[in-house]
Design a protein around this motif. Structure first.
Motif, PDB file in Angstrom:
ATOM      1  N   LYS A   1      33.132  44.996  26.576  1.00 48.23           N
ATOM      2  CA  LYS A   1      33.026  46.296  25.911  1.00 48.23           C
ATOM      3  C   LYS A   1      31.665  46.935  26.170  1.00 48.23           C
ATOM      4  O   LYS A   1      31.553  48.155  26.319  1.00 48.23           O
ATOM      5  N   ALA A   2      30.614  46.108  26.223  1.00 45.78           N
ATOM      6  CA  ALA A   2      29.275  46.636  26.495  1.00 45.78           C
ATOM      7  C   ALA A   2      29.204  47.228  27.893  1.00 45.78           C
ATOM      8  O   ALA A   2      28.626  48.306  28.105  1.00 45.78           O
ATOM      9  N   MET A   3      29.776  46.532  28.861  1.00 44.40           N
ATOM     10  CA  MET A   3      29.767  47.056  30.221  1.00 44.40           C
ATOM     11  C   MET A   3      30.494  48.394  30.284  1.00 44.40           C
ATOM     12  O   MET A   3      30.008  49.361  30.889  1.00 44.40           O
ATOM     13  N   GLU A   4      31.631  48.467  29.631  1.00 44.20           N
ATOM     14  CA  GLU A   4      32.404  49.698  29.682  1.00 44.20           C
ATOM     15  C   GLU A   4      31.711  50.823  28.908  1.00 44.20           C
ATOM     16  O   GLU A   4      31.817  51.998  29.282  1.00 44.20           O
TER      17      GLU A   4
ATOM     18  N   LEU B   1      39.497  47.450  30.987  1.00 42.12           N
ATOM     19  CA  LEU B   1      39.760  47.836  32.376  1.00 42.12           C
ATOM     20  C   LEU B   1      40.076  49.319  32.552  1.00 42.12           C
ATOM     21  O   LEU B   1      40.199  49.794  33.674  1.00 42.12           O
ATOM     22  N   ALA B   2      40.203  50.057  31.456  1.00 41.19           N
ATOM     23  CA  ALA B   2      40.549  51.472  31.579  1.00 41.19           C
ATOM     24  C   ALA B   2      39.336  52.341  31.905  1.00 41.19           C
ATOM     25  O   ALA B   2      39.449  53.337  32.624  1.00 41.19           O
ATOM     26  N   THR B   3      38.177  51.994  31.383  1.00 40.71           N
ATOM     27  CA  THR B   3      37.024  52.892  31.429  1.00 40.71           C
ATOM     28  C   THR B   3      36.533  53.166  32.847  1.00 40.71           C
ATOM     29  O   THR B   3      36.358  54.323  33.247  1.00 40.71           O
TER      30      THR B   3
ATOM     31  N   VAL C   1      47.746  53.145  35.447  1.00 39.13           N
ATOM     32  CA  VAL C   1      47.823  54.267  34.517  1.00 39.13           C
ATOM     33  C   VAL C   1      46.539  55.093  34.508  1.00 39.13           C
ATOM     34  O   VAL C   1      46.583  56.318  34.400  1.00 39.13           O
ATOM     35  N   HIS C   2      45.393  54.428  34.632  1.00 39.25           N
ATOM     36  CA  HIS C   2      44.126  55.114  34.387  1.00 39.25           C
ATOM     37  C   HIS C   2      43.314  55.454  35.635  1.00 39.25           C
ATOM     38  O   HIS C   2      42.367  56.243  35.537  1.00 39.25           O
TER      39      HIS C   2
END
Length: 427
Positions: free
Chosen positions: A241-244, A279-281, A346-347
């Protein structure tokens, strides 16, 4: 401060209807140092009148005239949960505006569970990583992950309840004042540095203990040969989450997502999930990224006795006294592969800047030939699901015969990312 120097300003968030004495004490400890000014913002549920409150709770709600979340009841008086959500939204918008205008240089708060919940959410929502943030809290000695999440909030345990000034709390609040003031010069120095030109690429890489040899090789290669700046994130849920988050803050230019094990925890029920949006960001951002399936052969739990009873018949491995790993099954691996491919499918904004590379020789130190988690059927299920899910997307998928920690596989990952960066530069 005199001349052209700016006097740093610290936002002090406080629930003044219940903690006014303590909030004012903390304010005085900051002001008396004569190096920073204070903007006292009341986020209390009930309006509080005092001449040292710069922005009252009612004024804050009036000043931040924004649409409320769909379906939210903002009629007054709000129930406690509704007030916390609405005040958090309003305070976040206000603090964000202050930050964007360059008007503030640090933020501090103090309180119990309610005050901490509001302050932490404001700090997470409104301020970037690197901005000085500190909370003195009665909650800081327990599980603080819900407050900090993937950010750099510093938390200080109040030891005693924040209920009147006494010799213990006064010392702690004085220390907190010194701590936030002490952060400011470093932050101000950072602001004074020349604006980054973009010549040095900043790379985010995910790592786990069982993929460390791979990531170490990549890091050294990218730093020494290509002069990139590399940020390594421990894939413990908060790490992903931090990376994204840093991708969203535009502090990362490309991603080498070696270790996507957090997906396994999200789908199977482990303790290190990064949530359903993993994986979306980076895909949405359209930046170069290379993805692999490092440590997708495992789900993470705490000590052996914390593994849920429904997994008693599963293959377990005691990684260390505090971490127990569970081997993923072929069915679970198929779901993991489907998740990864769906997120990208999707993203993804720019399929030609994304590549997936699969190590058929083993996805961790444990799943290589002869390893504790060797299971070729499970690994094949994972690879097949990724490949089939990405077949119609234009995203390149490569299957290598090497294991993930083989130095040649690591160089393959690194140089594949370099090629994508060069492709982006040529567009």
């Amino acid at each position: 401060m005199t001349g052209d120097m700016v006097t740093p300003k610290i936002v002090l968030l406080g629930t003044c209807d219940s903690k006014l004495e303590e909030v004012l004490y903390l304010r005085e400890r900051i002001v008396e140092r004569k190096s920073c000014s204070v903007l006292l913002v009341d986020v209390g549920r009930n309006p509080c009148q005092h001449n040292l409150i710069d922005v009252g709770s009612t004024e804050l709600l009036d000043r931040v005239a924004r649409p409320s979340p769909e379906g939210a009841d903002t009629s007054l008086p709000l129930p406690r949960a509704g007030y916390i959500k609405h005040m958090t939204l309003c305070a976040s918008l206000y603090v964000s505006e202050l930050f964007k205008s360059g008007a503030i240089h640090g933020i501090i708060s103090m309180g119990g569970s309610n005050g901490t919940s509001i302050a932490a959410a404001v700090m997470r929502n409104a301020l970037p990583v690197g901005f000085p943030k500190l909370i003195v809290s009665t909650m800081a000695s327990g599980n603080i992950r819900p407050f900090i999440e993937e950010t750099d909030i510093a938390m200080m345990y109040s030891v005693v309840d924040i209920a009147g000034i006494n010799s213990i709390l006064s010392q702690i609040l004085s220390n907190a004042a010194g701590a936030i003031i002490g952060m400011i010069p470093s932050y101000m120095t950072h602001l004074s540095k020349p604006v980054r030109t973009g010549e040095t690429k900043r790379i985010g890489i995910t790592m786990f203990g069982v993929t460390t040899p791979c990531v170490d090789t990549i890091r050294l290669h990218l730093e020494s040969k290509h002069k990139y700046e590399v940020f390594v994130f421990h894939a413990t849920g908060s790490g992903g989450k931090a990376m994204e988050r840093l991708v969203r803050e535009r502090k990362i230019d490309a991603v080498l997502d070696v270790t996507t094990t957090e997906v396994a925890d999200e789908l199977v029920g482990g303790v290190l999930s990064a949530g359903p949006d993993r994986l979306a960001t980076a895909a949405k951002a359209g930046i170069p990224q290379v993805i692999s399936v490092g440590a997708c052969d495992m789900v993470n739990f705490g000590t052996l006795d914390t593994v849920p009873a429904k997994f008693n018949d599963r293959q377990l491995h005691e990684h260390n006294p505090t971490v127990t790993l569970m081997r993923t099954t072929p069915k679970e691996c198929s779901r993991i592969g489907e998740f990864i491919s769906k997120q990208l499918r999707v993203h993804v904004a720019k399929p030609d800047l994304v590549e997936v590379i699969l190590p058929s020789g083993g996805v961790s130190t444990l799943s290589v030939t002869g390893g504790a988690f060797e299971n070729h059927e499970a690994d094949t299920s994972l690879f097949d699901a990724v490949e089939s899910g990405l077949a119609p997307t234009g995203i390149k998928v490569v299957r290598s015969a090497r294991d993930i920690n083989d130095p040649e596989f690591a160089i393959l990952l690194a140089e594949s990312l370099v090629a994508l960066i060069q492709r982006q530069n040529s567009l």
